[in-house]
Motif scaffolding. Sequence first.
Motif, PDB file in Angstrom:
ATOM      1  N   GLN A 223     -10.585  -2.671   9.824  1.00 19.72           N
ATOM      2  CA  GLN A 223      -9.096  -2.302   9.833  1.00 19.72           C
ATOM      3  C   GLN A 223      -8.924  -0.936   9.486  1.00 19.72           C
ATOM      4  O   GLN A 223      -8.163  -0.134  10.039  1.00 19.72           O
ATOM      5  CB  GLN A 223      -8.498  -2.994   8.327  1.00 19.72           C
ATOM      6  CG  GLN A 223      -8.555  -4.406   8.598  1.00 19.72           C
ATOM      7  CD  GLN A 223      -9.489  -5.211   7.851  1.00 19.72           C
ATOM      8  OE1 GLN A 223     -10.905  -4.863   8.119  1.00 19.72           O
ATOM      9  NE2 GLN A 223      -9.367  -6.079   6.927  1.00 19.72           N
TER      10      GLN A 223
ATOM     11  N   THR B  78      -4.058  -0.882   5.025  1.00 27.24           N
ATOM     12  CA  THR B  78      -5.421  -0.943   4.763  1.00 27.24           C
ATOM     13  C   THR B  78      -5.777  -0.452   3.530  1.00 27.24           C
ATOM     14  O   THR B  78      -6.367  -1.040   2.716  1.00 27.24           O
ATOM     15  CB  THR B  78      -6.173  -0.299   5.943  1.00 27.24           C
ATOM     16  OG1 THR B  78      -6.011  -0.571   7.161  1.00 27.24           O
ATOM     17  CG2 THR B  78      -7.664  -0.249   5.448  1.00 27.24           C
TER      18      THR B  78
ATOM     19  N   ARG C 287      -9.200  -3.592   1.682  1.00 28.61           N
ATOM     20  CA  ARG C 287      -9.241  -3.902   3.052  1.00 28.61           C
ATOM     21  C   ARG C 287     -10.017  -2.805   3.609  1.00 28.61           C
ATOM     22  O   ARG C 287     -10.121  -2.457   4.990  1.00 28.61           O
ATOM     23  CB  ARG C 287      -8.025  -3.994   3.440  1.00 28.61           C
ATOM     24  CG  ARG C 287      -7.131  -5.180   3.238  1.00 28.61           C
ATOM     25  CD  ARG C 287      -5.724  -5.289   3.433  1.00 28.61           C
ATOM     26  NE  ARG C 287      -5.081  -6.397   2.792  1.00 28.61           N
ATOM     27  CZ  ARG C 287      -3.705  -6.441   2.855  1.00 28.61           C
ATOM     28  NH1 ARG C 287      -2.964  -5.248   3.266  1.00 28.61           N
ATOM     29  NH2 ARG C 287      -3.213  -7.571   2.711  1.00 28.61           N
TER      30      ARG C 287
END
Length: 232
Positions: A103, A126, A174
């Motif tokens: 990501q 993210t 993330r």
Amino acid sequence: MAAVVLVHGLYHRPEHFAVLAQRLRTAGTEVVVPELHRGSLTADTAAVQAVIEALPEPPIVLGHSYGGAVITGVHGAGHLVYLAAFVLDVGESAAGLGGASPQLRDAIVPEADGSTSLHPERAVHTLYGDCPEPLAARAVGLLRAQAPGCGRGVPERHSWKHTPSTYVVCALDRAVDPGLQRRMASRCTDAREWQSGHSPFVGQPDLIVELVLELLATRTPPRRNEGVTATR
């Protein structure tokens, strides 16, 4: 009370720590937030080292993300805090450990001058996906372009081997895989796990304030001429 040095990650600025720094100061703690973006890991580490050496007592030094690679290379800290950060061993770099998630890689935008920046919408998802929308928007607005190569730098020292350290795993991250974070956390003296994304200093700063105040209350500050050895 010893000072706290806050070390930001790639694409970030000291201003990203503004709310956290103010809350720590309100609690009576001196806070220093050096500016990185000096062009290399070596130069960034030297900037933080200069701050540490200017303080009267060994400080708590907190590194976020790439900031972990930076604080790994310093000496003279009283305690290291790795916040979703890179705890590097001999010959390792953040990039070499697979630092950027798919990501995050997808959010990186190459610039004509060789630097990179982050796509705003992808950066929100993210880096700040668990943060309230106004705070996430402010944080994205502060992001800056990043010179190439810093994530590939290898630290010259490995301070976690002889300085007490605490790792905070951000389980909803993330940007840096939580599994990788847990492996790096095993190198530290102590580890915690929070249900937060990559940037709790934006969405949940009180968690960090509580941790720092706990560390300040329980440690015995070493003198400059005393060594610090972690119990492993």
